[in-house]
Design an enzyme around this catalytic site. Structure first.
Site, short mmCIF file in Angstrom:
data_model
loop_
_atom_site.label_atom_id
_atom_site.label_comp_id
_atom_site.label_asym_id
_atom_site.label_seq_id
_atom_site.Cartn_x
_atom_site.Cartn_y
_atom_site.Cartn_z
N CYS A 220 0.86 -1.19 0.00
CA CYS A 220 0.00 0.00 0.00
C CYS A 220 0.89 1.25 0.00
O CYS A 220 1.86 1.32 0.76
CB CYS A 220 -0.90 -0.01 1.23
N CYS B 161 0.52 4.95 6.90
CA CYS B 161 -0.10 4.78 8.23
C CYS B 161 0.89 4.05 9.16
O CYS B 161 1.25 2.90 8.88
CB CYS B 161 -1.40 4.00 8.11
N CYS C 3 0.54 0.34 10.29
CA CYS C 3 0.07 -0.68 9.36
C CYS C 3 1.16 -1.54 8.73
O CYS C 3 2.08 -1.05 8.06
CB CYS C 3 -0.75 -0.03 8.25
N CYS D 207 -16.52 -8.97 5.99
CA CYS D 207 -15.86 -7.70 5.71
C CYS D 207 -14.62 -7.94 4.84
O CYS D 207 -13.72 -8.68 5.25
CB CYS D 207 -15.40 -7.01 6.98
N CYS E 186 -19.49 -5.92 4.00
CA CYS E 186 -18.78 -4.70 4.39
C CYS E 186 -17.50 -4.65 3.58
O CYS E 186 -16.88 -5.68 3.33
CB CYS E 186 -18.46 -4.75 5.88
N CYS F 256 -19.23 2.28 8.99
CA CYS F 256 -18.45 1.62 10.03
C CYS F 256 -17.22 2.49 10.22
O CYS F 256 -16.41 2.63 9.30
CB CYS F 256 -18.07 0.21 9.58
N ARG G 133 -17.55 -2.19 18.30
CA ARG G 133 -16.83 -3.45 18.06
C ARG G 133 -15.49 -3.49 18.77
O ARG G 133 -14.65 -2.60 18.60
CB ARG G 133 -16.62 -3.68 16.56
N1 SAM Z 1 -6.56 0.57 3.18
C1 SAM Z 1 -7.83 0.86 3.69
C2 SAM Z 1 -7.83 2.01 4.66
O1 SAM Z 1 -6.82 2.28 5.31
O2 SAM Z 1 -8.87 2.65 4.78
C3 SAM Z 1 -8.51 -0.34 4.33
C4 SAM Z 1 -7.72 -1.32 5.16
S1 SAM Z 1 -6.99 -0.70 6.65
C5 SAM Z 1 -5.90 -2.00 7.10
C6 SAM Z 1 -8.34 -0.68 7.81
C7 SAM Z 1 -8.06 -0.24 9.22
O3 SAM Z 1 -7.37 -1.23 9.94
C8 SAM Z 1 -7.25 1.00 9.45
O4 SAM Z 1 -7.95 2.17 9.27
C9 SAM Z 1 -6.82 0.85 10.89
O5 SAM Z 1 -7.73 1.52 11.75
C10 SAM Z 1 -6.86 -0.65 11.13
N2 SAM Z 1 -5.51 -1.19 11.39
C11 SAM Z 1 -4.53 -1.37 10.48
N3 SAM Z 1 -3.42 -1.85 11.07
C12 SAM Z 1 -3.71 -1.97 12.39
C13 SAM Z 1 -2.95 -2.40 13.52
N4 SAM Z 1 -1.67 -2.77 13.42
N5 SAM Z 1 -3.56 -2.42 14.72
C14 SAM Z 1 -4.85 -2.02 14.85
N6 SAM Z 1 -5.60 -1.60 13.82
C15 SAM Z 1 -5.04 -1.57 12.60
FE1 SF4 Z 2 -2.74 1.32 3.39
FE2 SF4 Z 2 -2.61 0.16 5.75
FE3 SF4 Z 2 -3.01 2.78 5.59
FE4 SF4 Z 2 -4.96 1.09 4.80
S1 SF4 Z 2 -4.16 1.33 6.87
S2 SF4 Z 2 -4.23 2.93 3.74
S3 SF4 Z 2 -3.71 -0.59 4.00
S4 SF4 Z 2 -1.15 1.67 4.94
#
Ligand code: SAM
Ligand code: SF4
Ligand code: DTB
Length: 324
Positions: free
Chosen positions: A64, A68, A71, A108, A139, A199, A271
């Site tokens: 990606c 973030c 992530c 989801c 979802c 959500c 949740r």
């Molecule tokens: N890429 C899309 C986005 O960011 O909107 C969808 C997938 S993203 C992995 C969905 C959510 O997963 C993120 O917004 C974050 O809140 C949560 N998430 C991701 N990594 C995480 C982690 N290590 N611990 C807890 N929540 C996490």
């Molecule tokens: Fe990409 Fe992870 Fe951020 Fe979703 S949470 S936009 S998968 S880096």
């Protein structure tokens, strides 16, 4: 803050004008008063012994472009995630059927995209239609969406779109720089305008302050409508991400946050999301007492582990909880 039944009744109306002071007062209540208050609000809107269960599937994993900091799927961090292109429809349907057989009511599907391309969306829409045809709620979480894309998803019959605010507006820039808080609010608005359920939640334990948790809750509750589903994630610390060594959040503070979310958004499903793998049964029980009434069910979240379904079934049995 008063916890008389009358005050609780008045406070349990759906409000969208919570001040930070009011939310702070809730956080500051003695723990037993806060949980009692949350449980009363919870009981006025839900059966306290029912928990909704959803199953997650990563339909496109890793690489990606976003940054973030929590992530494991960001291309910028060296993690052990195995990258995978968009899954074939048949595989998604197999997983959805398995989730249904195990008792999930919602499926989801998540993709590691900043935002989907229209050609990607064609394939995802087919997944939504066919998963729905199995009798599951659907979802998606695919990143940012345009207005036109949300309309297409609505037409396909998508029930929920997940898009998190993650944290307070003030702390946000410490965690993500590649998209703004306003970008997220815009996508949420498009989803709402298209008539889909929202959500939307966040992550705790990223090194944010109490004030940031208050700010996140305020943002969630003061949206034009409360998100129907509010995922509260405890950070899963993944090696290679900038937050791998974040300090542990006090579990009691996490439970308090669940209770505050329940009081602020009385009719929403709150949740207990990522992070259950490292929580004790007792902590999860406290989260349910605080008003959490939804979980992710199944061995895996998107890329990280989640408690085994058998383990959750046993926990529900011990607590007299029914999965719905
Ligand atoms: N890429 C899309 C986005 O960011 O909107 C969808 C997938 S993203 C992995 C969905 C959510 O997963 C993120 O917004 C974050 O809140 C949560 N998430 C991701 N990594 C995480 C982690 N290590 N611990 C807890 N929540 C996490
Ligand atoms: Fe990409 Fe992870 Fe951020 Fe979703 S949470 S936009 S998968 S880096
Ligand atoms: C949400 O708030 N939590 C889920 C779901 N929405 C998509 C994702 C949690 C992901 C945890 C890290 C991983 O497994 O990759």
């Amino acid at each position: 803050m008063s916890t008389t039944p009358e005050a609780i009744q008045a406070n349990s109306a759906l409000r969208h004008d919570w001040s930070t002071d009011e939310i702070e007062q809730l956080f500051n209540l003695p723990f037993n008063d806060l949980l009692f208050h949350a449980q009363q609000v919870h009981r006025s809107h839900f059966d306290p012994n029912q928990v909704q269960v959803s199953t997650l599937l990563s339909i496109k994993t890793g690489r990606c472009p976003e940054d973030c900091g929590y992530c494991p799927q960001s291309v910028r961090y060296d993690t052990e995630v195995e990258n995978e292109a968009l899954l074939p429809l048949e595989e998604v349907l197999e997983q959805a059927q398995a989730a249904k057989t195990k008792g999930s009511s919602r499926f989801c599907m998540g993709a590691a995209w900043r935002s989907p391309k229209d050609s990607d969306l064609d394939q995802v829409i087919e997944m939504v239609k066919q998963v729905k045809a199995l009798g599951l709620e659907t979802c998606l979480t695919l990143g940012m969406l345009t207005e036109a894309q949300t309309q297409r998803l609505k037409q396909a019959g998508l029930d929920y779109y997940n898009h998190n605010l993650d944290t307070s507006p003030e702390f946000y820039g410490d965690i993500i720089t590649t998209r703004t808080y306003q970008d997220r609010l815009d996508t949420l608005q498009h989803v709402r305008d298209a008539g889909m359920h929202v959500c939307c939640g966040g992550i705790l334990g990223m090194g944010e302050s109490r004030q940031d948790r208050i700010g996140l809750m305020q943002q969630l509750a003061n949206q034009p409508q409360h998100p129907e589903s509010v995922p509260i994630n405890m950070l899963v610390k993944v090696e290679g991400t900038p937050l791998e060594n974040a300090e542990d959040l006090d579990p009691i503070e996490f439970v308090r946050s669940i209770a505050v979310a329940r009081i602020l958004m009385p009719a929403s499903h709150v949740r207990l999301s990522a992070g259950r793998e490292t929580m004790s049964d007792e902590m999860q029980a406290l989260c349910f007492l605080a008003g959490a009434n939804s979980i992710f069910y199944g061995e895996k979240l998107l890329t990280t582990p989640n408690p085994a379904a058998d383990q959750d079934r046993l926990l529900f049995k011990r607590l007299g909880i029914t999965a719905v």
